[in-house]
Scaffold this motif. Structure first.
Motif, PDB file in Angstrom:
ATOM      1  N   SER A 271       0.826  -1.207   0.000  1.00 41.42           N
ATOM      2  CA  SER A 271       0.000   0.000   0.000  1.00 41.42           C
ATOM      3  C   SER A 271       0.861   1.258   0.000  1.00 41.42           C
ATOM      4  O   SER A 271       0.575   2.226  -0.713  1.00 41.42           O
ATOM      5  CB  SER A 271      -0.956  -0.007   1.191  1.00 41.42           C
ATOM      6  N   GLY A 333      -6.376  -0.951   3.731  1.00 45.02           N
ATOM      7  CA  GLY A 333      -6.971  -1.200   2.425  1.00 45.02           C
ATOM      8  C   GLY A 333      -7.838  -0.049   1.953  1.00 45.02           C
ATOM      9  O   GLY A 333      -7.799   0.351   0.784  1.00 45.02           O
ATOM     10  N   LEU A 337      -7.856   2.399  -1.503  1.00 45.03           N
ATOM     11  CA  LEU A 337      -9.055   2.493  -2.331  1.00 45.03           C
ATOM     12  C   LEU A 337      -9.533   3.938  -2.465  1.00 45.03           C
ATOM     13  O   LEU A 337     -10.033   4.341  -3.525  1.00 45.03           O
ATOM     14  CB  LEU A 337     -10.163   1.616  -1.745  1.00 45.03           C
ATOM     15  N   ALA A 488      -6.555   0.300  -7.054  1.00 48.62           N
ATOM     16  CA  ALA A 488      -7.739  -0.476  -6.668  1.00 48.62           C
ATOM     17  C   ALA A 488      -7.377  -1.934  -6.437  1.00 48.62           C
ATOM     18  O   ALA A 488      -7.830  -2.561  -5.464  1.00 48.62           O
ATOM     19  CB  ALA A 488      -8.816  -0.347  -7.744  1.00 48.62           C
ATOM     20  N   VAL A 489      -6.537  -2.483  -7.313  1.00 43.58           N
ATOM     21  CA  VAL A 489      -6.113  -3.877  -7.154  1.00 43.58           C
ATOM     22  C   VAL A 489      -5.334  -4.051  -5.857  1.00 43.58           C
ATOM     23  O   VAL A 489      -5.565  -4.998  -5.088  1.00 43.58           O
ATOM     24  CB  VAL A 489      -5.267  -4.321  -8.360  1.00 43.58           C
ATOM     25  N   VAL A 492      -7.639  -3.813  -2.757  1.00 43.29           N
ATOM     26  CA  VAL A 492      -8.348  -5.071  -2.504  1.00 43.29           C
ATOM     27  C   VAL A 492      -7.393  -6.100  -1.912  1.00 43.29           C
ATOM     28  O   VAL A 492      -7.740  -6.837  -0.973  1.00 43.29           O
ATOM     29  CB  VAL A 492      -8.992  -5.592  -3.799  1.00 43.29           C
ATOM     30  N   LEU A 495      -6.928  -5.423   1.693  1.00 44.88           N
ATOM     31  CA  LEU A 495      -8.086  -5.866   2.473  1.00 44.88           C
ATOM     32  C   LEU A 495      -8.003  -7.361   2.792  1.00 44.88           C
ATOM     33  O   LEU A 495      -8.459  -7.818   3.844  1.00 44.88           O
ATOM     34  CB  LEU A 495      -9.376  -5.575   1.716  1.00 44.88           C
ATOM     35  N   ILE A 496      -7.403  -8.112   1.868  1.00 45.35           N
ATOM     36  CA  ILE A 496      -7.275  -9.552   2.067  1.00 45.35           C
ATOM     37  C   ILE A 496      -6.083  -9.892   2.948  1.00 45.35           C
ATOM     38  O   ILE A 496      -6.164 -10.764   3.830  1.00 45.35           O
ATOM     39  CB  ILE A 496      -7.144 -10.257   0.703  1.00 45.35           C
TER      40      ILE A 496
END
Length: 523
Positions: A271, A333, A337, A488-489, A492, A495-496
């Protein structure tokens, strides 16, 4: 062994002044690019190196600088950084060409690495009480966000006033005053059992990154299939692989690769790198767009960055206050985003857009930057044991600077290609010779914007101006659309990957004092 600080207030003041100065130099340069381009007749590659010549040594030497501070004394390395940065600033102010400016910017970057690598540990040692240390780190973070917010304005005012050389000259009295205070008011400190500097790793990383960035920056001019560019990319690959092997086998590596076995640390690291590369790296081209296409003065261009920098400035402390109540999965995350959404909004700019079309995207992306800066280091620290906290924050800081350097280089390739193609397409039936069209396309791709009209007959200037305006806007739109997709990828993925609860305990040691640097501080 750690020595007790006699003047903690002085330590905080001096370190914050130095950090403000070195981060200001990242932001003030952006609004001076138009003047540098005209004064030195610089091409896009030379302008890219004005930024990357500073960020590359800062990224490549930061971890080594921290290690040297632990071994020979943080105050000593900090003072050496002040000397190098101040001399480099004076030399930049006296630069006689784009190449000389780039070389002196590299000297500044070496000094900045020494300062950044030792500044926070000096504060940690000066404030042994956890609560007072937490307050000092808060001041440190506020200083860095302040530098981010005022940098474009200060740079614009200086460029419009006494001239671009003063964006470097202003560092000289600050650096000298900080050096005197360091000598007389800061006490030396070093931890027990300090690590050895990994010089082979430093050389491999720095050389590999230099070859990679040089190949990206020179690829358009020299040809992507030319022996020089292919050789640079091959050399970069060999050197980077050598660096990884060195880190995997060294007894005391510069980067502990096992950190990346933690999904949470990997998500945080991705990130940081992505937002720095995609958003912060694009500010170089936004500056050229404001200056050379929309025709704003440097100060006016600086004002137009305020929605981005102020949003980050406001969001960072608010996010820090609520970070312990929200899962870092959502904050880390979510911050990426938000940056992706902001860039997606900015990608809608076209030849008929006013600068205000960028404002909604600036605000949303700025919020994402501020949130990320407030939470990403806490998330990365929570993923490792306390003994590796210093390494974790050092890697995060290094990736932030690497992101800026890589973003400037990669975006330059994309911007130049998109703008050049658009100008060529729009002027293909204008009656201009093909050689002239190619020259204009190259100049516009180098960031000259509507300034290229001075090279054509008056009867064609409106047509060429409209083509350059539309093409430059298309270039910005392309950068932002690609940046939005990539962010965006990664958002996500974060977030995982990010799994651990946030840790905001002030009991962490000075080395684990989270780098309170908001992502926007790297603008």
């Amino acid at each position: 062994m750690e020595e007790t600080k006699q003047h903690p207030g002085w330590t905080l003041a001096v370190v914050c002044a130095a950090m403000f100065m070195l981060l200001l130099d990242l932001t003030v340069v952006a609004v001076a690019l138009g003047e540098l381009q005209r004064d030195f007749d610089a091409d896009l590659a030379e302008l890219q190196w004005v930024v990357d010549a500073y960020t590359l040594p800062l990224a490549g030497l930061l971890l080594t600088a921290a290690t040297l501070g632990d071994r020979v004394g943080r105050r000593r390395i900090f003072a050496a950084g002040l000397v190098l940065f101040t001399i480099g600033s004076l030399a930049c102010a006296l630069a006689w060409s784009a190449l000389s400016l780039d070389a002196f910017r590299a000297l500044q970057g070496v000094g900045a690495a020494l300062l950044f690598g030792t500044g926070l540990p000096l504060i940690g040692a000066a404030f042994p009480d956890p609560r007072r240390r937490a307050g000092a780190i808060g001041v440190f973070g506020a200083t860095l966000t302040g530098a981010t917010a005022v940098g474009p304005l200060v740079g614009g005012a200086l460029v419009d006033g006494p001239g671009w050389r003063w964006i470097f000259l202003i560092n000289v009295p600050i650096g000298l005053a900080a050096l005197v205070a360091t000598r007389w008011r800061l006490s030396e400190s070093r931890p027990e059992n300090a690590r050895r500097a990994d010089w082979p790793g430093t050389v491999l990383l720095s050389a590999g990154l230099f070859a990679l960035l040089l190949g990206l920056i020179r690829g358009h001019a020299d040809g992507w299939g030319s022996p020089l560019i292919v050789g640079l990319f091959v050399a970069a690959g060999v050197l980077v692989v050598g660096f990884v092997v060195r880190q995997a086998t060294a007894a005391q590596p510069m980067v502990d690769l096992s950190l990346f076995r933690s999904p949470t640390f990997t998500g945080a690291a991705l990130s940081v790198f992505t937002v720095s590369a995609a958003l912060v790296g694009a500010t170089t081209y936004l500056s050229l767009y404001f200056l050379n296409t929309l025709g704003y003065t440097p100060f006016e261009a600086g004002l137009r960055f305020l929605p981005l920098t102020l949003a980050s400035f406001v969001a960072a402390p608010l996010a820090a206050q609520v970070a312990h109540r929200v899962s870092p999965r959502l904050t880390v995350g979510g911050s990426v985003l938000l940056a992706a959404l902001g860039m997606a909004l900015m990608s809608q700019v076209d030849g008929g857009s006013a600068w205000t079309a960028l404002v909604p995207g600036f605000v949303i992306a700025g919020i994402g930057m501020g949130v990320q800066g407030a939470v990403v280091s806490q998330a990365s620290l929570a993923a490792v044991e306390p003994a590796r906290a210093g390494m974790a924050t050092g890697v995060v800081n290094t990736l932030r600077q690497l992101g800026v350097a890589a973003g400037v280089a990669v975006w330059g390739v994309i911007f130049q290609a998109r703008v050049g193609d658009e100008v060529t397409s729009q002027l293909s039936g204008s009656g201009l010779p093909d050689s002239d069209v190619r020259t204009l396309a190259d100049a516009a791709g180098a960031g000259a914007g509507t300034q290229i009209v001075s090279a054509v007959p008056e009867a064609l200037r409106d047509l060429v101006s409209a083509a350059a305006h539309s093409a430059s806007a298309a270039g910005i739109g392309r950068l932002m659309s690609i940046g939005a997709v990539v962010s965006a990828v990664v958002g996500v993925a974060a977030l995982i990957l990010v799994r651990v609860p946030a840790s905001t305990s002030p009991e962490a040691g000075p080395e684990s004092a989270v780098d309170a640097t908001p992502a926007g501080a790297a603008v």
